[in-house]
Design a protein around this motif. Sequence first.
Motif, PDB file in Angstrom:
ATOM      1  N   LEU A   1       0.814  -1.218   0.000  1.00  0.00           N
ATOM      2  CA  LEU A   1       0.000   0.000   0.000  1.00  0.00           C
ATOM      3  C   LEU A   1       0.850   1.272   0.000  1.00  0.00           C
ATOM      4  O   LEU A   1       0.359   2.330  -0.371  1.00  0.00           O
ATOM      5  CB  LEU A   1      -0.953  -0.004   1.189  1.00  0.00           C
ATOM      6  N   LEU A   2       2.111   1.170   0.389  1.00  0.00           N
ATOM      7  CA  LEU A   2       3.000   2.338   0.400  1.00  0.00           C
ATOM      8  C   LEU A   2       3.705   2.546  -0.933  1.00  0.00           C
ATOM      9  O   LEU A   2       4.380   3.553  -1.123  1.00  0.00           O
ATOM     10  CB  LEU A   2       4.038   2.195   1.523  1.00  0.00           C
ATOM     11  N   ILE A   3       3.566   1.611  -1.860  1.00  0.00           N
ATOM     12  CA  ILE A   3       4.209   1.735  -3.170  1.00  0.00           C
ATOM     13  C   ILE A   3       3.554   2.864  -3.954  1.00  0.00           C
ATOM     14  O   ILE A   3       2.341   3.023  -3.941  1.00  0.00           O
ATOM     15  CB  ILE A   3       4.081   0.410  -3.957  1.00  0.00           C
ATOM     16  N   SER A   4       4.375   3.625  -4.652  1.00  0.00           N
ATOM     17  CA  SER A   4       3.867   4.663  -5.546  1.00  0.00           C
ATOM     18  C   SER A   4       4.047   4.161  -6.978  1.00  0.00           C
ATOM     19  O   SER A   4       5.162   4.180  -7.499  1.00  0.00           O
ATOM     20  CB  SER A   4       4.618   5.967  -5.338  1.00  0.00           C
ATOM     21  N   PRO A   5       2.973   3.705  -7.623  1.00  0.00           N
ATOM     22  CA  PRO A   5       3.114   3.113  -8.951  1.00  0.00           C
ATOM     23  C   PRO A   5       3.467   4.099 -10.057  1.00  0.00           C
ATOM     24  O   PRO A   5       3.892   3.706 -11.129  1.00  0.00           O
ATOM     25  CB  PRO A   5       1.747   2.482  -9.211  1.00  0.00           C
ATOM     26  N   GLN A   6       3.333   5.391  -9.811  1.00  0.00           N
ATOM     27  CA  GLN A   6       3.612   6.379 -10.847  1.00  0.00           C
ATOM     28  C   GLN A   6       5.088   6.769 -10.925  1.00  0.00           C
ATOM     29  O   GLN A   6       5.506   7.368 -11.900  1.00  0.00           O
ATOM     30  CB  GLN A   6       2.770   7.644 -10.634  1.00  0.00           C
ATOM     31  N   GLU A   7       5.866   6.471  -9.905  1.00  0.00           N
ATOM     32  CA  GLU A   7       7.270   6.867  -9.902  1.00  0.00           C
ATOM     33  C   GLU A   7       8.064   6.051 -10.911  1.00  0.00           C
ATOM     34  O   GLU A   7       7.910   4.842 -11.004  1.00  0.00           O
ATOM     35  CB  GLU A   7       7.880   6.682  -8.514  1.00  0.00           C
ATOM     36  N   ALA A   8       8.928   6.730 -11.672  1.00  0.00           N
ATOM     37  CA  ALA A   8       9.761   6.029 -12.655  1.00  0.00           C
ATOM     38  C   ALA A   8      10.825   5.189 -11.959  1.00  0.00           C
ATOM     39  O   ALA A   8      11.058   4.040 -12.321  1.00  0.00           O
ATOM     40  CB  ALA A   8      10.407   7.039 -13.590  1.00  0.00           C
ATOM     41  N   ALA A   9      11.477   5.748 -10.964  1.00  0.00           N
ATOM     42  CA  ALA A   9      12.485   5.014 -10.199  1.00  0.00           C
ATOM     43  C   ALA A   9      11.850   4.556  -8.889  1.00  0.00           C
ATOM     44  O   ALA A   9      11.240   5.341  -8.190  1.00  0.00           O
ATOM     45  CB  ALA A   9      13.685   5.901  -9.922  1.00  0.00           C
ATOM     46  N   HIS A  10      11.998   3.287  -8.598  1.00  0.00           N
ATOM     47  CA  HIS A  10      11.406   2.765  -7.374  1.00  0.00           C
ATOM     48  C   HIS A  10      12.335   1.732  -6.750  1.00  0.00           C
ATOM     49  O   HIS A  10      13.190   1.166  -7.409  1.00  0.00           O
ATOM     50  CB  HIS A  10      10.031   2.153  -7.661  1.00  0.00           C
ATOM     51  N   PHE A  11      12.147   1.498  -5.458  1.00  0.00           N
ATOM     52  CA  PHE A  11      12.921   0.505  -4.733  1.00  0.00           C
ATOM     53  C   PHE A  11      12.534  -0.882  -5.222  1.00  0.00           C
ATOM     54  O   PHE A  11      11.363  -1.174  -5.420  1.00  0.00           O
ATOM     55  CB  PHE A  11      12.653   0.637  -3.231  1.00  0.00           C
ATOM     56  N   SER A  12      13.513  -1.736  -5.425  1.00  0.00           N
ATOM     57  CA  SER A  12      13.233  -3.077  -5.909  1.00  0.00           C
ATOM     58  C   SER A  12      14.118  -4.094  -5.200  1.00  0.00           C
ATOM     59  O   SER A  12      15.306  -3.856  -4.982  1.00  0.00           O
ATOM     60  CB  SER A  12      13.483  -3.145  -7.419  1.00  0.00           C
ATOM     61  N   LEU A  13      13.523  -5.222  -4.853  1.00  0.00           N
ATOM     62  CA  LEU A  13      14.275  -6.338  -4.290  1.00  0.00           C
ATOM     63  C   LEU A  13      14.626  -7.368  -5.363  1.00  0.00           C
ATOM     64  O   LEU A  13      15.150  -8.419  -5.065  1.00  0.00           O
ATOM     65  CB  LEU A  13      13.453  -7.020  -3.188  1.00  0.00           C
ATOM     66  N   CYS A  14      14.341  -7.054  -6.600  1.00  0.00           N
ATOM     67  CA  CYS A  14      14.523  -7.980  -7.707  1.00  0.00           C
ATOM     68  C   CYS A  14      16.008  -8.241  -7.964  1.00  0.00           C
ATOM     69  O   CYS A  14      16.751  -7.319  -8.281  1.00  0.00           O
ATOM     70  CB  CYS A  14      13.859  -7.438  -8.962  1.00  0.00           C
ATOM     71  N   PRO A  15      16.446  -9.504  -7.865  1.00  0.00           N
ATOM     72  CA  PRO A  15      17.857  -9.791  -8.136  1.00  0.00           C
ATOM     73  C   PRO A  15      18.217  -9.606  -9.608  1.00  0.00           C
ATOM     74  O   PRO A  15      19.346  -9.257  -9.929  1.00  0.00           O
ATOM     75  CB  PRO A  15      18.029 -11.248  -7.697  1.00  0.00           C
ATOM     76  N   LEU A  16      17.266  -9.814 -10.513  1.00  0.00           N
ATOM     77  CA  LEU A  16      17.547  -9.609 -11.937  1.00  0.00           C
ATOM     78  C   LEU A  16      17.746  -8.133 -12.245  1.00  0.00           C
ATOM     79  O   LEU A  16      18.598  -7.763 -13.046  1.00  0.00           O
ATOM     80  CB  LEU A  16      16.420 -10.192 -12.798  1.00  0.00           C
ATOM     81  N   SER A  17      16.969  -7.281 -11.599  1.00  0.00           N
ATOM     82  CA  SER A  17      17.136  -5.838 -11.767  1.00  0.00           C
ATOM     83  C   SER A  17      18.477  -5.381 -11.191  1.00  0.00           C
ATOM     84  O   SER A  17      19.120  -4.495 -11.743  1.00  0.00           O
ATOM     85  CB  SER A  17      15.987  -5.107 -11.075  1.00  0.00           C
ATOM     86  N   ALA A  18      18.896  -6.013 -10.107  1.00  0.00           N
ATOM     87  CA  ALA A  18      20.158  -5.643  -9.467  1.00  0.00           C
ATOM     88  C   ALA A  18      21.363  -5.944 -10.357  1.00  0.00           C
ATOM     89  O   ALA A  18      22.371  -5.239 -10.288  1.00  0.00           O
ATOM     90  CB  ALA A  18      20.294  -6.371  -8.132  1.00  0.00           C
ATOM     91  N   VAL A  19      21.256  -6.977 -11.194  1.00  0.00           N
ATOM     92  CA  VAL A  19      22.371  -7.301 -12.082  1.00  0.00           C
ATOM     93  C   VAL A  19      22.244  -6.619 -13.438  1.00  0.00           C
ATOM     94  O   VAL A  19      23.070  -6.820 -14.313  1.00  0.00           O
ATOM     95  CB  VAL A  19      22.548  -8.831 -12.262  1.00  0.00           C
ATOM     96  N   GLY A  20      21.192  -5.832 -13.636  1.00  0.00           N
ATOM     97  CA  GLY A  20      21.064  -5.036 -14.833  1.00  0.00           C
ATOM     98  C   GLY A  20      20.200  -5.620 -15.936  1.00  0.00           C
ATOM     99  O   GLY A  20      20.157  -5.077 -17.036  1.00  0.00           O
ATOM    100  N   TRP A  21      19.496  -6.702 -15.703  1.00  0.00           N
ATOM    101  CA  TRP A  21      18.608  -7.262 -16.723  1.00  0.00           C
ATOM    102  C   TRP A  21      17.378  -6.379 -16.861  1.00  0.00           C
ATOM    103  O   TRP A  21      16.839  -5.889 -15.881  1.00  0.00           O
ATOM    104  CB  TRP A  21      18.187  -8.673 -16.369  1.00  0.00           C
ATOM    105  N   ASP A  22      16.924  -6.205 -18.072  1.00  0.00           N
ATOM    106  CA  ASP A  22      15.770  -5.347 -18.321  1.00  0.00           C
ATOM    107  C   ASP A  22      14.443  -6.053 -18.086  1.00  0.00           C
ATOM    108  O   ASP A  22      13.444  -5.414 -17.796  1.00  0.00           O
ATOM    109  CB  ASP A  22      15.799  -4.813 -19.759  1.00  0.00           C
ATOM    110  N   TRP A  23      14.406  -7.363 -18.220  1.00  0.00           N
ATOM    111  CA  TRP A  23      13.146  -8.085 -18.116  1.00  0.00           C
ATOM    112  C   TRP A  23      13.177  -9.044 -16.925  1.00  0.00           C
ATOM    113  O   TRP A  23      14.173  -9.715 -16.674  1.00  0.00           O
ATOM    114  CB  TRP A  23      12.868  -8.887 -19.381  1.00  0.00           C
ATOM    115  N   CYS A  24      12.083  -9.087 -16.201  1.00  0.00           N
ATOM    116  CA  CYS A  24      11.927  -9.999 -15.073  1.00  0.00           C
ATOM    117  C   CYS A  24      10.475 -10.447 -15.047  1.00  0.00           C
ATOM    118  O   CYS A  24       9.571  -9.631 -15.252  1.00  0.00           O
ATOM    119  CB  CYS A  24      12.288  -9.283 -13.776  1.00  0.00           C
ATOM    120  N   PRO A  25      10.201 -11.734 -14.784  1.00  0.00           N
ATOM    121  CA  PRO A  25       8.811 -12.194 -14.770  1.00  0.00           C
ATOM    122  C   PRO A  25       7.964 -11.599 -13.655  1.00  0.00           C
ATOM    123  O   PRO A  25       6.748 -11.601 -13.733  1.00  0.00           O
ATOM    124  CB  PRO A  25       8.936 -13.713 -14.618  1.00  0.00           C
ATOM    125  N   GLY A  26       8.594 -11.056 -12.628  1.00  0.00           N
ATOM    126  CA  GLY A  26       7.834 -10.481 -11.524  1.00  0.00           C
ATOM    127  C   GLY A  26       7.748  -8.968 -11.539  1.00  0.00           C
ATOM    128  O   GLY A  26       7.033  -8.370 -10.735  1.00  0.00           O
TER     129      GLY A  26
END
Length: 102
Positions: free
Chosen positions: A27-52
């Motif tokens: 509920l605290l997520i702001s879906p309109q922000e371009a940059a957002h906090f992510s726990l995604c390990p694929l995003s952390a290594v620089g991959w553009d696509w992630c299933p989640g």
Amino acid sequence: MVNNTIITGIRIPWELVFWIAVIPAILLISPQEAAHFSLCPLSAVGWDWCPGCGLGRGMKLITMGHFKEAMILHPLSGFAWLVIIHRIYSLLKNFKTNYTYG
């Protein structure tokens, strides 16, 4: 038990605590922000696509009533809410009747 911690005789169902804490976090997520906090390990290594990717923001959009936009971000956004609510219900029911969970 492995899943319960005993502190002064009180068993703490950590999985239940986790799933209940997920709800305000979503509920605290702001879906309109371009940059957002992510726990995604694929995003952390620089991959553009992630299933989640988009799931949390899609879940937030559902709570705001923007169903079409949520389905665009991630088609399983509504299903994820159902899974979380069902798991919380199951853990509460089991904990209430057996004082255990799982």
